[in-house]
Motif scaffolding. Structure first.
Motif, PDB file in Angstrom:
ATOM      1  N   UNK A  60       0.818  -1.203   0.000  1.00  0.00           N
ATOM      2  CA  UNK A  60       0.000   0.000   0.000  1.00  0.00           C
ATOM      3  C   UNK A  60       0.851   1.251   0.000  1.00  0.00           C
ATOM      4  N   UNK A  61       0.231   2.378   0.345  1.00  0.00           N
ATOM      5  CA  UNK A  61       0.920   3.654   0.300  1.00  0.00           C
ATOM      6  C   UNK A  61       2.069   3.746   1.299  1.00  0.00           C
ATOM      7  N   UNK A  62       2.093   2.849   2.272  1.00  0.00           N
ATOM      8  CA  UNK A  62       3.209   2.868   3.223  1.00  0.00           C
ATOM      9  C   UNK A  62       4.548   2.614   2.535  1.00  0.00           C
ATOM     10  N   UNK A  63       4.503   2.020   1.318  1.00  0.00           N
ATOM     11  CA  UNK A  63       5.739   1.756   0.583  1.00  0.00           C
ATOM     12  C   UNK A  63       6.450   3.045   0.173  1.00  0.00           C
ATOM     13  N   UNK A  64       5.703   4.143   0.094  1.00  0.00           N
ATOM     14  CA  UNK A  64       6.325   5.407  -0.286  1.00  0.00           C
ATOM     15  C   UNK A  64       7.243   5.928   0.812  1.00  0.00           C
ATOM     16  N   UNK A  65       6.953   5.533   2.042  1.00  0.00           N
ATOM     17  CA  UNK A  65       7.690   6.088   3.183  1.00  0.00           C
ATOM     18  C   UNK A  65       9.156   5.657   3.177  1.00  0.00           C
ATOM     19  N   UNK A  66       9.448   4.442   2.690  1.00  0.00           N
ATOM     20  CA  UNK A  66      10.839   3.977   2.703  1.00  0.00           C
ATOM     21  C   UNK A  66      11.422   3.838   1.299  1.00  0.00           C
ATOM     22  N   UNK A  67      10.787   4.507   0.317  1.00  0.00           N
ATOM     23  CA  UNK A  67      11.299   4.466  -1.052  1.00  0.00           C
ATOM     24  C   UNK A  67      12.371   5.538  -1.240  1.00  0.00           C
ATOM     25  N   UNK A  68      13.373   5.218  -2.030  1.00  0.00           N
ATOM     26  CA  UNK A  68      14.368   6.214  -2.415  1.00  0.00           C
ATOM     27  C   UNK A  68      13.902   7.005  -3.634  1.00  0.00           C
ATOM     28  N   UNK A  69      13.179   6.309  -4.518  1.00  0.00           N
ATOM     29  CA  UNK A  69      12.626   6.942  -5.721  1.00  0.00           C
ATOM     30  C   UNK A  69      11.191   6.462  -5.905  1.00  0.00           C
ATOM     31  N   UNK A  70      10.297   7.387  -6.189  1.00  0.00           N
ATOM     32  CA  UNK A  70       8.905   7.061  -6.492  1.00  0.00           C
ATOM     33  C   UNK A  70       8.627   7.498  -7.926  1.00  0.00           C
ATOM     34  N   UNK A  71       8.030   6.602  -8.712  1.00  0.00           N
ATOM     35  CA  UNK A  71       7.669   6.915 -10.088  1.00  0.00           C
ATOM     36  C   UNK A  71       6.158   6.871 -10.210  1.00  0.00           C
ATOM     37  N   UNK A  72       5.584   7.955 -10.729  1.00  0.00           N
ATOM     38  CA  UNK A  72       4.136   8.043 -10.939  1.00  0.00           C
ATOM     39  C   UNK A  72       3.871   7.926 -12.435  1.00  0.00           C
ATOM     40  N   UNK A  73       3.298   6.822 -12.893  1.00  0.00           N
ATOM     41  CA  UNK A  73       3.080   6.634 -14.335  1.00  0.00           C
ATOM     42  C   UNK A  73       1.906   7.443 -14.846  1.00  0.00           C
ATOM     43  N   UNK A  74       1.771   7.476 -16.172  1.00  0.00           N
ATOM     44  CA  UNK A  74       0.642   8.152 -16.780  1.00  0.00           C
ATOM     45  C   UNK A  74      -0.652   7.405 -16.564  1.00  0.00           C
ATOM     46  N   UNK A  75      -1.744   8.113 -16.753  1.00  0.00           N
ATOM     47  CA  UNK A  75      -3.073   7.526 -16.575  1.00  0.00           C
ATOM     48  C   UNK A  75      -3.953   7.942 -17.738  1.00  0.00           C
ATOM     49  N   UNK A  76      -5.029   7.201 -17.965  1.00  0.00           N
ATOM     50  CA  UNK A  76      -5.909   7.486 -19.085  1.00  0.00           C
ATOM     51  C   UNK A  76      -6.835   8.659 -18.774  1.00  0.00           C
ATOM     52  N   UNK A  77      -7.282   9.304 -19.841  1.00  0.00           N
ATOM     53  CA  UNK A  77      -8.218  10.417 -19.691  1.00  0.00           C
ATOM     54  C   UNK A  77      -9.518   9.914 -19.064  1.00  0.00           C
ATOM     55  N   UNK A  78     -10.055  10.667 -18.141  1.00  0.00           N
ATOM     56  CA  UNK A  78     -11.293  10.277 -17.482  1.00  0.00           C
ATOM     57  C   UNK A  78     -11.099   9.455 -16.231  1.00  0.00           C
ATOM     58  N   UNK A  79      -9.838   9.135 -15.876  1.00  0.00           N
ATOM     59  CA  UNK A  79      -9.581   8.395 -14.640  1.00  0.00           C
ATOM     60  C   UNK A  79      -9.956   9.257 -13.440  1.00  0.00           C
ATOM     61  N   UNK A  80     -10.370   8.640 -12.344  1.00  0.00           N
ATOM     62  CA  UNK A  80     -10.716   9.434 -11.163  1.00  0.00           C
ATOM     63  C   UNK A  80      -9.499  10.182 -10.645  1.00  0.00           C
ATOM     64  N   UNK A  81      -9.691  11.347 -10.061  1.00  0.00           N
ATOM     65  CA  UNK A  81      -8.542  12.102  -9.544  1.00  0.00           C
ATOM     66  C   UNK A  81      -7.885  11.353  -8.398  1.00  0.00           C
TER      67      UNK A  81
END
Length: 323
Positions: A60-81
């Protein structure tokens, strides 16, 4: 070992997610060790991906806490915010010094989290205008492959994300390791972030129904000839000053900028669909000389006419000195 975490959100584009995972996962040190540990995380155990399938995610989101690098990929148009929890997790990670990078329209998620405020950023050129309008505090650069602000990076399309990932690998481990990673990904190492995206310029806007429409049609029919501001104003029956103001009001640009875009678009069409030499295309598009054509084409499109033809034409490119 450096931890790279891919943050998956609903509507995620699989290639935008897979490409960074693969390039980091395939990276090797000279002694064969893996310098990166690549993980996938999401807010919920299941993520609906583009293409009609579902991803099961173990962390889950707890993985962000101990990450050295976080990558946020692209998403399709109309995806929920992105949810407030996702945005808060990204802000918290950034606050602890985590390096955060976006792929393509993943830049919108970083902007929504406030991580791009006051920074330069890029995204796919199709979405660059929307990013700039939606987040005016972001300095959007639509014509580069990626932007590195130190701990926050953004990239254009999915291919540009590979350039950005190789750039991060080179920053972490040096050029030799990055060059090996590039070979494994069948990618060149030296596409710098400032290299322009190949933007396909649409026809300049013609405001249908406006009193300028006949003039714009006339300009389009006479691109091969010299068209001056004075000639345009005279044909419109206005002074140059009044004409320039009226033109900007109705088209959003100046007469000479509109003319340049029209000429570049004509040149792009001819490069893609004809075997004409660069010299002939320069004449047909009204650039006056091959030298002026090459200079202005490169300034607008970000590459040479010859390179553009090689990339986008199905025909055999016609060699031209300096093209």
């Amino acid at each position: 070992m450096h931890s790279v975490t891919i943050l998956a959100l609903d509507g995620v584009i699989p290639f935008d997610m897979a490409a960074p995972m693969q390039v980091f996962d395939r990276t090797r040190l000279p002694d064969g060790r893996h310098p990166y540990r690549v993980r996938l995380c999401a807010e919920r155990p299941e993520v609906h991906a583009d293409g009609g399938f579902t991803l099961r995610v173990e962390r889950g989101l707890e993985a962000l806490a101990d990450a050295d690098t976080v990558v946020v990929p692209g998403r399709t148009e109309g995806s929920p915010p992105p949810s407030p929890a996702v945005l808060a997790a990204l802000r918290e990670a950034a606050g602890t010094g985590t390096r955060i990078a976006s792929v393509c329209v993943g830049a919108f998620v970083l902007a929504e989290a406030g991580l791009l405020d006051g920074l330069r950023a890029t995204t796919h050129w199709v979405a660059a205008g929307l990013l700039a309008r939606s987040f005016p505090e972001v300095d959007v650069r639509p014509d580069v492959l990626y932007v590195d602000n130190g701990r926050i990076l953004t990239s254009a399309g999915a291919a540009a994300a590979l350039d950005m990932c190789l750039h991060m690998i080179r920053s972490d481990l040096g050029s030799a390791v990055a060059a090996d990673a590039a070979r494994m990904s069948v990618m060149p190492l030296e596409r710098e972030g400032g290299q322009a995206q190949f933007i396909v310029h649409e026809h300049p806007p013609v405001p249908r129904g406006s009193d300028l429409e006949p003039l714009l049609d006339w300009i389009g029919d006479n691109l091969a000839h010299e068209v001056t501001l004075g000639a345009m104003a005279a044909r419109a029956g206005m002074s140059e000053r009044t004409f320039s103001r009226r033109f900007r009001e109705q088209t959003g640009t100046t007469p000479l900028q509109w003319l340049l875009r029209a000429r570049v678009r004509r040149a792009q069409y001819l490069l893609e669909n004809s075997d004409h030499t660069v010299e002939r295309i320069a004449q047909q598009a009204g650039f006056g000389s091959p030298t002026a054509f090459r200079e202005r084409f490169r300034k607008v499109v970000g590459t040479t006419p010859h390179a553009y033809r090689s990339t986008f034409s199905g025909r055999r490119a016609v060699p031209a000195a300096g093209g």
